[in-house]
Enzyme design. Structure first.
Site, PDB file in Angstrom:
ATOM      1  N   LYS A 155     -69.739  -1.602   2.481  1.00 51.61           N
ATOM      2  CA  LYS A 155     -69.833  -3.053   2.341  1.00 51.61           C
ATOM      3  C   LYS A 155     -71.298  -3.422   2.152  1.00 51.61           C
ATOM      4  CE  LYS A 155     -67.545  -3.951   6.262  1.00 51.61           C
ATOM      5  NZ  LYS A 155     -66.801  -4.688   7.326  1.00 51.61           N
TER       6      LYS A 155
ATOM      7  N   PRO B 127     -78.209   6.401   4.936  1.00 47.95           N
ATOM      8  CA  PRO B 127     -78.713   5.799   6.175  1.00 47.95           C
ATOM      9  C   PRO B 127     -80.199   5.477   6.141  1.00 47.95           C
ATOM     10  CG  PRO B 127     -77.290   7.661   6.655  1.00 47.95           C
ATOM     11  CD  PRO B 127     -77.511   7.683   5.183  1.00 47.95           C
TER      12      PRO B 127
ATOM     13  N   ILE C  53     -71.903   3.972   5.430  1.00 48.01           N
ATOM     14  CA  ILE C  53     -73.312   3.892   5.073  1.00 48.01           C
ATOM     15  C   ILE C  53     -73.616   4.999   4.070  1.00 48.01           C
ATOM     16  CG2 ILE C  53     -75.667   3.909   5.923  1.00 48.01           C
ATOM     17  CD1 ILE C  53     -73.926   1.499   6.785  1.00 48.01           C
TER      18      ILE C  53
ATOM     19  N   GLN D  27     -83.409  -1.440   4.570  1.00 45.14           N
ATOM     20  CA  GLN D  27     -82.917  -2.759   4.191  1.00 45.14           C
ATOM     21  C   GLN D  27     -82.765  -3.666   5.413  1.00 45.14           C
ATOM     22  OE1 GLN D  27     -81.578  -4.387   0.949  1.00 45.14           O
ATOM     23  NE2 GLN D  27     -83.492  -3.269   0.815  1.00 45.14           N
TER      24      GLN D  27
ATOM     25  N   GLY E 173     -77.497  -5.672   2.245  1.00 49.20           N
ATOM     26  CA  GLY E 173     -78.865  -6.070   1.927  1.00 49.20           C
ATOM     27  C   GLY E 173     -79.261  -7.411   2.499  1.00 49.20           C
ATOM     28  N   GLU E 174     -78.309  -8.359   2.541  1.00 52.45           N
ATOM     29  CA  GLU E 174     -78.606  -9.690   3.052  1.00 52.45           C
ATOM     30  C   GLU E 174     -78.244  -9.852   4.523  1.00 52.45           C
ATOM     31  OE1 GLU E 174     -78.113 -12.865  -0.167  1.00 52.45           O
ATOM     32  OE2 GLU E 174     -76.558 -11.414  -0.665  1.00 52.45           O
TER      33      GLU E 174
END
Length: 763
Positions: A722, A654, A651, A660, A725-726
């Protein structure tokens, strides 16, 4: 927060694997000194946004600016026979298919099957009298003021020759697309129908047409300087819009510049240049004046695409212990003339261990505007089906829904057999369950009541493919030791500029206040990041490449000097403490440039990993746990408590990451309970084309949301991070639906879960 502070010893195997993070495969000698990454830094653009100093597309004012309003068709299919244009004050011109400049048909809608091309629909809007969907632009009014343009547009009427239109998936012949977003359209492993199962579930699930409704409306400001075109646009994809406009107007790409540094929310709806973009450009050419075109909220529902509706049939089989023996998922969605398949089978292919798997994605062509990417494309609606079915299976087995998922955790990707680059979903399950207090959940549905409220608890898993796309950056090191990074990607509100400033500072051994990040200029470098939660990892890869190129340039400057860097190879150089260092010592960046008599050194960097890491088994994961309350008398449903835990690799920030995830969860609550675009299948009109009628969650609808992160680096991605956002929206609707079932004992398989549906079931 350093890696060491997280307990990763440098000598450990984990750190040895992390050393492969450098683009060229070399060990990273500075892994133990990284300080900026993992720090919950405040948004660097926050003060400017709070002060109103950030300028968005519609706020640009140019000398001689005029205003445009689009007139849409009132039929779904046919042709325009006559357009009636009454006179109106302030009107400079009305552009129709009779006088519009020639505009070439560009490539079809961009997908993630390969390197992203021109981001546009391919239909010849306003270069033909043919109508392809309700609301298609048939005229553009250009006037001195927006009020004059709107008034004149309201007076225009058209006569049509009407043709039959396909507006419903029901009764249409489905076909298997050549490709689907991020996925293969068909997967067959083993034979689910022949597999033995002690317990089975088979059900159909549906999600509706949804719209993004970002805070900032779609807008374009276009002006010509001779043959050079300059466009300000609300685009998530400036470079793709540049390519599209160059092709559509037969321009050299170097003569097109698209500027989109800040976007007021996109969520995938602004990855595409919808017709208003090129119509604003055409109107500017025809009028000889700069043109501003801003879509109204109602226009958005007619002239841009949303998330396609989906229908899923899921069949599950399990042995008596709860281990899956068969999984089938057949999904249907819609597309237009430009094929775009909402791949609702993603989660079913990759989430659970199962020896017999069959998934298939099909589409039907409708006379509608093309679908758009929408946060968690495919996987969000598909996960509603899969995770609801898993909850139903747990009920029939008499198993806790969490235990069922834990028993079906795979060691390898079920669809490909590849090893996961990292998968800590089991840890996320346990983190989330502990934060929520899942162990106190009563097993039986309808077991908890608080007055007239029925209380229920639900959970669901989340998965989203992780991709590294194409990006280029320019990095400039100035004589004062500051660094400026420029990219054609932009700031959608997720904090890209802050995260990339942290990555740059970390990579070059600088404090954060010595780094500047400028974005949203298509002239900077070829960058294809329209979304896909790919900005952090893709840009980081390009920045790492730029760092390596900078080191090479600085070592060239040290040749033949008395510098302790003279003769040093790039592999021996460390970027730390504001400079470059080797075994014999080092120098600050300021000292190196001062000796060379240079004001600055500028280099470029490009993302170095393959276009897409999905085939290598790279995914982000999560687990949602929620509490809902259902009013037994009215059917009103309230989400009252939420905990989510996520495996998104390392992350980077954070604070931003938690924001998000909360944003995705809130969108998922809207998907579960309120959001549905109501299409009149007789005409093609979306009836509820305003925020008064299309209901999105407000503050009163949002509970406290507890976010936890596993925070373990993925060894195969830049920064070890990785995309997340989605991820936040995936699984949310299923968790709510599962909680509603636990509260009421009734199952709703069609979103949204509205009071009328619940009242019909619970009474």
């Amino acid at each position: 927060m350093t890696l060491a502070s997280r307990g990763f010893a440098l000598a450990s195997k984990a750190m040895t694997r992390l050393a492969r993070l450098l683009p060229d495969g070399r060990p990273d000698p500075l892994a133990h000194r990284r300080a900026e990454l993992g720090r919950p830094a405040d948004r660097l653009d926050g003060p400017a946004k709070a002060a109103g100093a950030v300028r968005y597309t519609a706020e640009h004012r140019l000398p001689g600016l005029v205003h445009a309003v689009v007139v849409g068709s009132t039929i779904a299919r046919g042709r325009v026979t006559t357009i009636h244009v009454p006179p109106a004050p302030g009107v400079l011109l009305v552009m129709t298919h009779h006088n519009a400049p020639a505009m070439k048909r560009t490539g079809a809608y961009a997908t993630l099957r390969g390197p992203l091309g021109a981001a546009a629909m391919s239909l010849p809007v306003l270069n033909t009298d043919e109508i392809f969907w309700y609301g298609q632009p048939i005229a553009v009014v250009v006037a001195e003021s927006p009020e004059q343009a709107r008034h004149a547009a309201s007076l225009i009427r058209a006569d049509y020759e009407r043709w039959p239109a396909a507006l419903s998936m029901t009764g249409q012949r489905p076909f298997t697309p050549a490709h689907a977003v991020l996925e293969e359209p068909v997967t067959r492993i083993g034979d689910p129908r022949a597999a033995r199962a002690a317990v089975t579930v088979e059900a159909e699930y549906a999600t509706p047409l949804e719209y993004h409704n970002a805070m900032e409306p779609h807008a374009t400001v276009a002006h010509w300087e001779g043959d050079r075109l300059i466009v300000h646009d609300t685009s998530q994809y400036p470079y793709g819009v540049k390519e599209m406009l160059a092709g559509k107007f037969s321009l050299a790409e170097e003569n097109v510049r698209v500027l989109a540094p800040f976007i007021g929310g996109g969520f995938g709806g602004k990855t595409v240049a919808w017709p208003h973009v090129w119509l604003a450009v055409a109107a500017a050419r025809l009028s000889g004046r700069p043109v501003k075109l801003v879509l109204s909220r109602a226009d958005l529902f007619a002239m841009s695409g949303g998330r396609a509706p989906t229908r899923s049939r899921v069949s599950l089989g399990a042995d008596a212990s709860g281990r899956l023996t068969a999984l089938e998922h057949h999904a249907l969605s819609s597309c237009s003339a430009d094929e775009f398949a909402e791949a609702a089978v993603i989660a079913s292919r990759h989430l659970y261990a199962c020896p017999n798997l069959h998934s298939a994605q099909q589409v039907v062509r409708l006379d509608r505007i093309q679908n758009a990417f929408f946060r968690g494309p495919g996987v969000a609606p598909g996960s509603f089906a899969l995770e609801s079915a898993m909850d139903e299976l747990a009920g029939r087995l008499g198993l806790d829904p969490l235990e069922l998922r834990l028993r079906n955790e795979p060691d390898r990707d079920p669809a490909t057999g590849n090893r996961f680059t990292s998968r800590h979903l089991r840890k996320a399950y346990l983190l989330g369950a502990d934060a929520f207090g899942w162990s106190r959940r009563p097993p039986a549905p309808r077991a908890t009541r608080d007055g007239r409220w029925l209380v229920g608890y639900g959970m669901a898993a989340a998965i989203n493919p992780d991709a590294v796309l194409i990006a280029g950056v320019r990095l400039r090191l100035s004589a004062d030791g500051t660094v400026t990074v420029r990219s054609s990607t932009n700031e959608l509100g997720a904090g890209t500029s802050t995260a990339q400033s942290q990555a740059t500072a970390d990579r070059l051994g600088l404090p954060l206040d010595r780094v500047r990040f400028h974005q949203g200029d298509s002239d900077v470098a070829r960058t294809r990041i329209p979304g896909a939660s790919a900005a952090t990892t893709t840009l980081a890869s390009a920045i790492w490449s730029a760092r390596d190129n900078l080191v090479r340039e600085l070592l060239k400057l040290a040749r033949g000097t008395g510098s302790p860097l003279a003769g040093l190879s790039p592999g021996e150089a460390e970027t730390r403490d504001g400079g470059l260092f080797g075994p014999r010592g080092g120098e600050t960046y300021e000292r190196i440039l001062a000796r060379a008599g240079l004001d600055a050194v500028e280099v470029e960097g490009r993302s170095a990993l393959p276009y897409q890491t999905i085939k290598r088994g790279t995914y982000s994961y999560g687990a949602h746990f929620c509490e809902v309350r259902v009013d037994e008398d009215t059917g009103e449903t309230r989400v009252t408590r939420w905990a989510g835990a996520f495996d998104g690799g390392r992350i980077v920030n954070p604070k931003q990451a938690a924001g998000q995830m909360r944003g995705g969860i809130i969108m998922g609550i809207g998907m579960a309970l309120t959001e549905e675009a109501l299409l009149d299948e007789r005409t093609g009109l979306i009836v509820n084309h305003s925020l008064a009628d299309y209901h999105v969650p407000t503050h009163a609808d949002v509970p406290d949301i507890d976010i936890r992160f596993v925070d373990r680096p993925d060894p195969q991605t830049p920064l070890g991070a990785k995309g997340i956002g989605e991820l936040g929206i995936v699984g949310v609707a299923a968790a709510v639906a599962n909680a509603v079932h636990h509260a009421t004992g009734k199952r709703v398989r069609s979103l949204p879960i509205t009071p009328d549906k619940l009242l019909f079931l619970i009474r």
